[in-house]
Design a protein around this motif. Structure first.
Motif, PDB file in Angstrom:
ATOM      1  N   ALA A 147      40.657  35.438  39.785  1.00 30.21           N
ATOM      2  CA  ALA A 147      39.702  34.418  40.253  1.00 30.21           C
ATOM      3  C   ALA A 147      38.646  34.211  39.179  1.00 30.21           C
ATOM      4  O   ALA A 147      38.229  35.165  38.505  1.00 30.21           O
ATOM      5  CB  ALA A 147      39.048  34.834  41.560  1.00 30.21           C
ATOM      6  N   SER A 148      38.249  32.968  39.011  1.00 27.64           N
ATOM      7  CA  SER A 148      37.197  32.678  38.033  1.00 27.64           C
ATOM      8  C   SER A 148      35.888  33.345  38.433  1.00 27.64           C
ATOM      9  O   SER A 148      35.132  33.823  37.582  1.00 27.64           O
ATOM     10  CB  SER A 148      36.995  31.154  37.916  1.00 27.64           C
ATOM     11  N   GLU A 149      35.605  33.386  39.729  1.00 25.57           N
ATOM     12  CA  GLU A 149      34.386  33.996  40.231  1.00 25.57           C
ATOM     13  C   GLU A 149      34.773  34.954  41.350  1.00 25.57           C
ATOM     14  O   GLU A 149      34.939  34.556  42.509  1.00 25.57           O
ATOM     15  CB  GLU A 149      33.429  32.923  40.769  1.00 25.57           C
ATOM     16  N   PRO A 150      34.996  36.239  41.032  1.00 21.96           N
ATOM     17  CA  PRO A 150      35.388  37.188  42.089  1.00 21.96           C
ATOM     18  C   PRO A 150      34.322  37.267  43.173  1.00 21.96           C
ATOM     19  O   PRO A 150      33.126  37.263  42.893  1.00 21.96           O
ATOM     20  CB  PRO A 150      35.528  38.527  41.336  1.00 21.96           C
ATOM     21  N   GLY A 151      34.767  37.341  44.401  1.00 20.44           N
ATOM     22  CA  GLY A 151      33.851  37.447  45.528  1.00 20.44           C
ATOM     23  C   GLY A 151      33.423  36.133  46.092  1.00 20.44           C
ATOM     24  O   GLY A 151      32.753  36.101  47.123  1.00 20.44           O
ATOM     25  N   LEU A 152      33.769  35.035  45.458  1.00 14.83           N
ATOM     26  CA  LEU A 152      33.364  33.728  45.969  1.00 14.83           C
ATOM     27  C   LEU A 152      34.308  33.252  47.067  1.00 14.83           C
ATOM     28  O   LEU A 152      33.895  32.591  48.001  1.00 14.83           O
ATOM     29  CB  LEU A 152      33.319  32.703  44.821  1.00 14.83           C
ATOM     30  N   GLN A 194      36.639  26.104  39.869  1.00 21.32           N
ATOM     31  CA  GLN A 194      37.086  27.474  40.068  1.00 21.32           C
ATOM     32  C   GLN A 194      38.619  27.496  40.061  1.00 21.32           C
ATOM     33  O   GLN A 194      39.268  26.555  40.518  1.00 21.32           O
ATOM     34  CB  GLN A 194      36.583  28.040  41.416  1.00 21.32           C
ATOM     35  N   ARG A 195      39.103  28.585  39.538  1.00 12.61           N
ATOM     36  CA  ARG A 195      40.571  28.755  39.475  1.00 12.61           C
ATOM     37  C   ARG A 195      40.950  30.055  40.181  1.00 12.61           C
ATOM     38  O   ARG A 195      40.367  31.109  39.921  1.00 12.61           O
ATOM     39  CB  ARG A 195      41.036  28.804  38.013  1.00 12.61           C
ATOM     40  N   LEU A 196      41.908  29.947  41.101  1.00 11.02           N
ATOM     41  CA  LEU A 196      42.413  31.108  41.842  1.00 11.02           C
ATOM     42  C   LEU A 196      43.914  31.253  41.569  1.00 11.02           C
ATOM     43  O   LEU A 196      44.664  30.272  41.647  1.00 11.02           O
ATOM     44  CB  LEU A 196      42.199  30.951  43.353  1.00 11.02           C
ATOM     45  N   LEU A 197      44.321  32.479  41.275  1.00 10.94           N
ATOM     46  CA  LEU A 197      45.747  32.796  41.123  1.00 10.94           C
ATOM     47  C   LEU A 197      46.146  33.668  42.309  1.00 10.94           C
ATOM     48  O   LEU A 197      45.686  34.803  42.443  1.00 10.94           O
ATOM     49  CB  LEU A 197      46.011  33.536  39.803  1.00 10.94           C
ATOM     50  N   VAL A 198      46.982  33.100  43.177  1.00 12.98           N
ATOM     51  CA  VAL A 198      47.354  33.747  44.430  1.00 12.98           C
ATOM     52  C   VAL A 198      48.788  34.243  44.306  1.00 12.98           C
ATOM     53  O   VAL A 198      49.671  33.511  43.835  1.00 12.98           O
ATOM     54  CB  VAL A 198      47.224  32.775  45.622  1.00 12.98           C
ATOM     55  N   ALA A 199      49.002  35.492  44.720  1.00 12.27           N
ATOM     56  CA  ALA A 199      50.354  36.077  44.741  1.00 12.27           C
ATOM     57  C   ALA A 199      50.810  36.184  46.182  1.00 12.27           C
ATOM     58  O   ALA A 199      50.068  36.641  47.049  1.00 12.27           O
ATOM     59  CB  ALA A 199      50.368  37.450  44.070  1.00 12.27           C
TER      60      ALA A 199
END
Length: 1383
Positions: A1063-1068, A1092-1097
């Motif tokens: 995540a670009s901003e962890p905890g957001l 913001q960019r999130l990489l979801v597995a």
């Protein structure tokens, strides 16, 4: 009168009991305790652990427990404190009744040592029972003349307590006439008597009411009362008198109910009512009163309940006789019960072991047995026994206890379970016995190693076997059980040619099936020697091994390899010289080839496949020698090409080819000039943009040059203008519309011979690949079955015994003749008369025939499976004295017939197979047996039915005909096939063959072989992630988006969980573990980036887990307009093909504009300089008319919006097309291009006759259904192909304009007669200078199937027929091979 005694309080009594319990002493080896009755549960009795010499924790470790016989457990052990406590409330009166001392006996068993410790607990009485009388009131009658001092016995009070708590005194209410006197009995009991103190007077008081009170000595005192009514009657001076003062009798305890036991008799000399005597029980125990019944009038005593010697040995009762006046007499009755053997012994398993190992030593204790018999004397004496054929014995202990111990060692492989019957028998008559059964399981120890049925094995396998194929199945048996019999298989470590054996083969450790890990090559090694080890899972493990020889059989897997001639390094063929003066048989060269296979697979033969001059050369069939078959002639070509095929004799045969170039010359210099002409054709794909640009410049130059020449010619022939215009108007009337091509309203005349053609959308042909046939060698075994013939036997009685052998079929019907024999006796008369007899219990008999001949025939059905042969002894006996006899033995062998069908060992089979199994793996094995012999008992297996498609069955499973092993032919997929059922058939080889079927259900288990697939968010068209917007004022928990994914697996393998990898901003943001919902974890801050960019597995629940990822791009914005600038900033990827198309379109536009300007200029000059008004009017009307009919483009039913005419030159030098028909309007000899006025031709092209077009349009037949191109076959410029070879129709304005310019330029070339409008191959009637931009590689091959609209004529490929080549497929023009064909 009151009798008082010393009473103890409850506390004093408890202290006394406690003191006695703590100061207990061992008496006669017993442990004794005391405890008061009516105590609570878990009341402390004594420290049993200390008395046994044990610690409290040892009670559980040594399995110490209480053993009591025939009663409820009153006490229990406290394992924590080691004390003996009460198990519940104890009622002393219920246990011991009126006994002075109440003792409870039981045993303590220390089970690990099998020791018993006797324990006695004395129950101390407390005052918990009130004295009671049997009756609440009693009535007495007393004569008024009764003398004072008369005593009347009163009913006794009963108190269940003992000692001081029992009944202690009686008290009678005050009365002037009566007093109470208590008599002390010999046993210490008190008998109250009422004594008359003064005479009675009935007239003064007829009834006296008294109250008798019985009190105990407890604290507090408990008492009971009895109302006494004394009725004063008139005088009766004779009381009843019994015949005996005491009655005695003995009866067995099994006397039936209602039996008259005794009759008491009392007489009264009075008369009347005073002499009538009635009988009743007096002072009798209430339990006894329930057992016996007294007839009040006859005095008969009978039993109304069963007697029990074990409960009462003597019943004592008092009978009272009373007359009508109230006088009484009493007698005592004693009934003695005789014991009979009515109680069978009781056998109790105090401790028993249900399983022992087979190495249990002799003398080891199996069980502790307790026996008991409630009978007495000999009826209670018990003996125990077990069957004598068991390896066990009984050892006698004290107090009727026995030990069951082993007598010898045990062997589980012989007997795995013993059912031991312990019989307890008493000594009564008749003797009663009780049996109890002990089931003893003999557990296995690992004392037997696995054993293979054979000492060695050998198997054969064809080379090139598939990886994972089953090679052999080794089976070892272990006589042990459970894990000691679980055999695991492994290979003894070894190497093959320096490589570990395990890289070649592997073995299934559970089934023993040997699999190939690689494809074997016979050319590398012919056999493999290995050892298979079978090891059980015992402790310690035992093992054995067996040798296995694996022989690799050769297959025809190597094609012949040509050693000579070898190809040069540049890829061209070698050249052989043949002198011009060679004679037939001259050796030109020799083809040398080898084959790496062996045997028949390596036998090579040589054949000539193709030759430039058939019949000129011959090839030796087995030598490969190339020789001249005839002399060379002058007409023979200088270069000859030979294609020689080398084929082996395998099945199927493999071959290789070699091309020989034979040059006919006497020396090498003569050949050099010809060899220079051999070139490798260039690849048209190597052209670059420079070549295209040069061709385009050349084409534009030619077009302008041609146009300038036309203009000059027109200027020179201006004076012919008016006449040529009139001539051209009439000459083109008959030209049909099909001779024009129209693009966006511009039409141009192309050629004298013009036909509209259409290609079919497909080739209507398909490539058929013939798989190599399967060669199966079938061995048919035929066996003849002959029938046995009667056996002729001649037997003399004086000869020695003989033995004869014969055969007979087991299905022979009764009465069939087996043997024919003759008896002969040289004596005469009765001494010569002979009788024949057979041995008993055989299905044969003898029939007498004439002249001492006998037939041995069958007398019943025969069954070889039960009796394979019979020894028939025939005895011949004469009738002489003494009789003489002789015998002969016939051995009859019963030959087998196929009368038993194979029988499967199971009614049905079910197996589980994990998906993605290796092809060729063994998945199950069925087994059937046939008791017949030979071929009749030889079973083969096959699959006869299934719920799969019949054609697909062979691609799924197969079964080994010999072993019944079912193999998987492919890897199963649980998502496609969950389960299927097969019907397997076991068939013998008898005649007729018998068979049996069994069902096999295969369940395909799921594996985690499918990764999750993300459905949302999907990727954009360019492969990038899409954006999701989040309001800037979003609160924590705001649902931003949701990741949606699916998994094709099932069960746990399809359970999905979602995780944030990056995540670009962890905890957001937070992600739902199971839902995939993306929510804001906190409010957006000023320092947070707008993007913001999130990489979801996405991970499934399989083992090992599979996962997929998805990228989420989130933008914080309140409206879409804020997002657009950021999104549009991303540069689009550059496309080189698009740039090329752009330049081409610009070039086409410039050419079109220039050409259009030139045409307009030329037309304007013509109109300006024309001196003929008629001509000007003609031009004007044609150019200004808008109402005239035109040829509309036909777009219906898929007809393409751009129509092209394919034109070919008038001569037949180009063999590309063959015209079957021509247009009637213009003969082949007419050439419009040779008209006098080229200006008239141009005018005719630009201004066609509307009426003629209209008629022609109406008369033209509609195109057939194949008059259309598919999307892959539409022609277009090379720049519009988008980098792909599949041509598409021009779909933009630039392509259209370029195409117009190309067509009009071709028309100009046709006008000056200097161009080859037919063009070369692949130009579609356009000039060769446009070939690179527009060639026939963008349209289908026109030689395949050409139709002329409105006509039945068909354009065929005559050149293709001459070459013997089939027409190419519908899209074959995409391949390079199509271009080579045209060349």
């Amino acid at each position: 009168m009151v009798i008082r005694g010393k009473q103890l309080s409850r506390s004093e009594l408890f202290l006394l009991c406690l003191f006695l319990g703590l100061s207990l002493e061992a008496w006669a080896g017993k442990i004794r305790y005391t405890v008061p009755e009516e105590t609570d549960k878990a009341f402390f009795v004594g420290n049993i652990a200390e008395d046994l010499g044990l610690q409290p924790q040892e009670l559980t470790e040594r399995r110490v427990r209480i053993i009591s016989r025939g009663r409820t457990q009153l006490f229990a052990l406290n394992p924590r404190s080691g004390s003996l406590v009460t198990a519940g409330r104890i009622d002393r009166e219920e246990l011991c009744a009126q006994s002075v001392q109440c003792l409870v006996s039981f045993n303590i068993l220390v089970e690990d040592k099998m020791k018993l410790f006797p324990v006695e607990v004395e129950i101390i009485d407390i005052n918990d029972n009130t004295p009671q009388f049997k009756l609440e009131e009693v009535e007495f009658k007393m004569n008024e003349i009764t003398t004072p001092g008369t005593r009347i016995s009163l009913p006794l009070g009963q108190d269940l307590d003992v000692g001081m708590n029992s009944l202690q005194n009686y008290q009678l209410s005050s009365n002037p006439h009566f007093s109470l006197d208590v008599q002390q009995g010999a046993d210490g009991s008190q008998h109250p008597e009422m004594v008359l103190q003064s005479p009675l007077d009935r007239e003064e008081e007829a009834v006296h009411h008294l109250l008798l009170t019985a009190s105990d000595g407890g604290n507090p005192v408990r008492s009971g009362t009895l109302l006494i009514h004394v009725q004063v009657v008139d005088a009766n001076d004779n009381p009843p008198a019994f015949t005996q003062a005491q009655y005695h009798m003995s009866i067995p305890e099994n006397v039936p109910l209602g039996t008259r036991l005794l009759t008491v008799k009392a007489t009264d000399p009075d008369e009347g009512v005073n002499g009538e005597v009635t009988y009743s029980f007096h002072n009798i125990d209430h339990k006894i009163a329930q057992i016996f019944q007294l007839d009040s009038y006859t005095g008969e005593i009978s039993n109304k309940e069963a007697l029990d010697f074990e409960e009462y040995k003597i019943y004592s009762m008092e009978i009272q006789a009373q007359d009508g006046a109230g006088l009484m007499a009493r007698a005592k009755v004693l009934v003695k019960v005789l014991d009979i053997n009515d109680n069978a012994p009781e056998v109790t398993m105090t401790s028993v072991t249900t399983s022992v190992p087979e190495n249990f030593p002799p003398g080891a204790i199996i069980a502790l047995i307790s026996v008991h018999d409630q009978d007495s004397g000999g009826n209670g004496e018990i003996t125990c026994s077990i069957p004598g054929n068991l390896p066990f014995k009984l050892e006698t202990l004290d107090d009727n206890y026995y030990h069951l111990v082993t007598e010898r060692t045990l062997d589980r492989e012989l007997t795995s379970r013993y059912n031991i019957t312990v019989t307890a028998t008493d000594q009564g008559i008749p003797a009663l016995s009780t049996e109890t059964h002990i089931s003893l399981q003999v557990t296995d120890i690992n004392d037997n190693p696995p054993v293979f049925p054979q000492d060695s094995y050998s198997t054969f396998i064809l080379e090139n076997n598939p990886r994972g194929a089953s090679l052999f199945s080794a089976t070892a048996h272990d006589a042990d059980s459970n894990e000691n019999a679980q055999v695991t298989y492994s290979l003894v470590e070894d190497t093959i040619q320096g490589t570990p054996l395990t890289s070649y083969v592997s073995i299934n450790s559970d089934t023993g099936v040997l699999y190939a890990l690689r494809s074997f090559d016979y050319e590398q090694f012919q056999d493999i020697q290995l050892r298979v080890m079978a090891c059980d899972r015992g402790d310690p493990p035992l093992s054995s091994n067996v040798s296995l020889s694996l022989f690799v059989l050769d297959q025809n897997d190597n094609a012949p390899e040509v050693l000579y001639p070898t190809l040069p390094t540049d890829g061209s063929t070698g050249v052989e010289l043949a002198p011009r003066s060679t004679e037939p048989g001259y050796l030109v060269t020799k083809v040398v080839a080898v084959d790496r296979d062996s045997g028949q697979n390596a036998w090579l033969s040589y054949r000539l496949l193709k030759a430039s001059e058939p019949g000129l050369f011959a090839v030796g069939l087995h030598t490969g020698e190339v020789r001249t078959a005839r002399a060379l002639l002058d007409r023979d070509a200088l270069k000859q090409s030979l294609v020689v095929a080398v084929r082996d004799h395998g099945q199927p045969p493999l071959s290789a080819t070699v091309t020989l170039t034979v040059a006919v010359a006497d020396s090498i210099p003569d050949v050099l000039a010809d060899l220079g002409s051999i070139r490798t054709p260039g690849d048209p794909d190597d052209s670059d943009l420079t070549l295209y640009l040069v061709v385009a410049v050349a084409a534009v130059s030619c077009v302008f040059l041609a146009f300038v020449i036309v203009l000059l010619a027109l200027r020179l022939r201006r004076w012919h203008a008016s006449r040529l215009l009139q001539a051209s108007g009439g000459g083109l009337v008959g030209v049909p519309a099909s001779h024009f091509v129209a693009v966006d309203g511009v039409r141009a005349f192309l050629q004298t011979y013009s036909h509209e053609v259409s290609l079919t959308a497909d080739s209507r042909e398909s490539h058929v690949i013939f798989p190599q046939p399967n060669y199966v060698d079938t061995l048919i075994s035929q066996e003849s079955c002959g029938k046995s013939e009667p056996l002729l036997i001649t037997q003399d009685l004086l000869e020695d015994k003989k033995e004869t052998f014969s055969q007979i079929l087991e299905d022979s019907h009764p009465g069939m003749v087996v043997a024919l024999f003759k008896t002969q006796d040289q004596d005469s008369g009765q001494n010569g008369e002979v009788t024949c007899n057979l041995s008993r219990d055989i299905p044969f008999k003898i029939h007498s025939s004439s002249n001492n001949y006998y037939k041995l025939v069958t007398d019943g059905p025969l069954d070889r499976e039960q009796t394979p042969e019979y020894n028939v002894t025939i005895t011949a006996t004469d009738r002489g004295e003494p009789p003489l006899s002789s015998s002969i033995t016939i051995t009859l062998h019963i030959t087998d017939v196929n009368d038993n069908a194979p029988v499967f060992h199971q009614a049905s089979y079910m197996v589980h197979v994990a998906e993605n199994n290796p092809p060729g793996a063994s998945i199950a094995q069925v087994s059937a047996s046939d008791p017949d012999l030979g071929p009749n008992g030889r079973v083969s297996y096959s699959i006869v039915a299934s719920d799969l498609e019949p054609r697909a069955l062979a691609s799924y499973v197969s079964v080994s005909a010999q072993s019944g092993v079912v193999f998987a032919q492919r890897a199963f997929d649980h998502e496609q096939l969950r389960a299927f059922e097969l019907t397997l058939q076991a068939r013998d080889q008898g005649s007729p063959a018998l068979s049996a079927n069994v069902s096999l259900r295969v369940l395909v288990d799921d594996r985690n072989d499918n990764a999750p697939r993300v459905l949302y968010p999907a990727l954009g068209p360019d492969g990038s992630a899409l954006f999701d917007t989040v309001p800037r004022a979003a609160q924590p928990g705001y649902l931003v988006t949701k990741v949606v994914a699916v998994d094709a697996d099932s069960g746990h393998n399809a359970w999905l969980s979602y995780h944030v990898l990056q995540a670009s901003e962890p905890g957001l943001f937070s992600l739902g573990l199971r839902t995939g919902e993306v929510r804001t974890a906190r409010a957006l801050g000023d320092r947070d980036a707008a993007r913001q960019r999130l990489l979801v597995a996405v991970r499934d629940g399989g083992q090992p887990p599979l996962s997929a990822t998805a990228t989420l791009l989130l933008v914080f914005a309140d409206s879409l307009q804020e997002v657009l600038p950021d999104v549009s900033d991303r540069p689009a990827p550059s496309d080189p093909q698009a740039e090329l198309q752009f330049y081409l379109v610009v070039a086409l536009a410039l050419i079109s504009v220039l050409f259009l300007l030139a045409v307009i200029l030329a037309v304007a000059l013509r109109l300006r300089n024309s001196s003929s008004p008629a001509a000007r009017a003609c031009f004007g009307s044609a150019l200004c008319s808008k109402s005239g009919p035109e040829i509309p483009p036909n777009y219906s039913e898929g007809t393409l919006p751009y129509a092209y005419n394919l034109c070919v030159p008038g001569d037949q030098t180009n063999p590309e097309f063959n015209f079957l028909t021509s247009v009637d309007h213009f003969p082949a000899t007419q050439d419009i291009l040779n008209k006098d006025s080229p200006s008239g031709l141009l005018t005719s092209i630009l201004i066609p006759n509307a009426e003629t077009d209209k008629k022609t349009f109406k008369q033209q037949a509609p195109p057939n259904t194949d008059w259309r191109f598919s999307q892959a076959q539409r022609p277009g410029t090379s720049g519009s192909q988008n980098g792909d070879e599949t041509g598409t129709w021009p779909n933009n304005q630039f392509d259209t304009e370029m195409l117009q310019a190309m067509i009009l330029a071709s028309a100009s070339e046709a006008a000056d007669g200097s161009s080859t409008l037919g063009g070369g191959a692949g130009t579609m009637g356009l000039s060769a200078r446009y070939g690179p931009q527009f060639t026939l590689q963008h349209v289908p091959d026109y030689r395949q199937n050409v139709y002329i609209p409105g006509s039945n004529a068909t354009l065929t490929n005559a050149a293709g027929k001459r070459d013997g080549k089939a027409p190419a497929g519908g899209n074959g023009n995409k391949k390079k091979s199509g271009k080579k064909e045209k060349k």
